[in-house]
Design a protein around this motif. Structure first.
Motif, short mmCIF file in Angstrom:
data_model
loop_
_atom_site.label_atom_id
_atom_site.label_comp_id
_atom_site.label_asym_id
_atom_site.label_seq_id
_atom_site.Cartn_x
_atom_site.Cartn_y
_atom_site.Cartn_z
N GLY A 199 0.79 -1.22 0.00
CA GLY A 199 0.00 0.00 0.00
C GLY A 199 0.83 1.27 0.00
N ASP A 233 0.80 3.80 2.71
CA ASP A 233 -0.26 4.81 2.73
C ASP A 233 0.22 6.16 2.22
OD1 ASP A 233 -3.05 4.98 3.11
OD2 ASP A 233 -2.78 6.14 4.94
N TRP A 289 -4.28 1.77 6.56
CA TRP A 289 -4.14 2.66 5.42
C TRP A 289 -5.28 3.68 5.43
CZ3 TRP A 289 -4.01 -2.73 4.87
CH2 TRP A 289 -2.74 -3.26 4.65
N THR A 297 -6.51 5.24 2.14
CA THR A 297 -6.86 4.27 1.10
C THR A 297 -8.33 3.87 1.23
OG1 THR A 297 -4.60 3.43 1.06
CG2 THR A 297 -6.30 1.99 0.18
#
Length: 196
Positions: free
Chosen positions: A78, A81, A103, A106
């Motif tokens: 990810g 983030d 996250w 996200t």
């Protein structure tokens, strides 16, 4: 109004990674020059030629949200983030991670259509970038993409992960490209031609 685009660095034979998701043969142009292009990731500064720097600055300043698939999200963890373009990420997946609080920037969406729509909302008028090959393929077939962008690298991988494979709505037509010649990559931008 947001432009929905997809951008990938691609080999001459159409691959965006080797069969093991390796990108070393493709991403050398990100460090092939003297012009520093800072990213949202404090540990990552790109060093490219002046013309490539303009292309990259456009991505960083113009992108308001990024759409990717679960596979890329997992490979990059990810982006901690904080994707290098600095924009929030929308992940298209049928199986969101259990701990989505890891996250906070996200969002998770259950379909490509939902993901692009959510990204447009988040982008607030800025552009939306689609960063996964499979999601880009589906979005092109669904008529959701306005531009296809390629940073074409002078290498043949022979096999790997293709940028566009198994399109169900092909052929898709594009306007003539805008071409920017960089060091180690030729940047191509194609506007999608809409059916009349």
């Amino acid at each position: 109004m947001s432009t929905v685009y997809t951008h990938m660095t691609m080999s001459l034979d159409g691959y965006i990674a080797d069969p093991d998701d390796g990108i070393d043969e493709l991403f050398g142009w990100y460090q092939a020059g003297d012009v520093a292009v800072p990213t949202a990731d404090e540990g990552l500064t790109l060093r490219v030629d002046p013309d490539s720097a303009e292309v990259l600055r456009g991505f960083v300043s113009g992108t308001g949200a990024l759409v990717c698939g679960r596979r890329l999200f997992d490979i990059t963890d990810g982006w901690n983030d904080n994707h290098p373009v600095g924009a929030p990420v929308v992940v298209v997946t049928h199986r969101p991670p259990e701990d989505t609080k890891k996250w906070p920037r996200t969002t998770f969406a259950g379909s490509v259509e939902e993901g692009v729509a959510r990204a447009k909302e988040i982008a607030g008028g800025k552009d939306v970038s689609i960063a996964s090959a499979d999601i880009a393929r589906q979005a092109v077939d669904l008529g959701l993409v306005d531009e296809v962008q390629v940073s074409l690298v002078p290498v043949l991988l022979g096999r790997g992960i293709p940028y566009f494979a198994e399109l169900t709505g092909a052929p898709h037509h594009f306007d003539d490209p805008v071409v920017v010649q960089g060091k180690g990559a030729t940047h191509l931008r194609f506007r999608v031609r809409r059916a009349e």
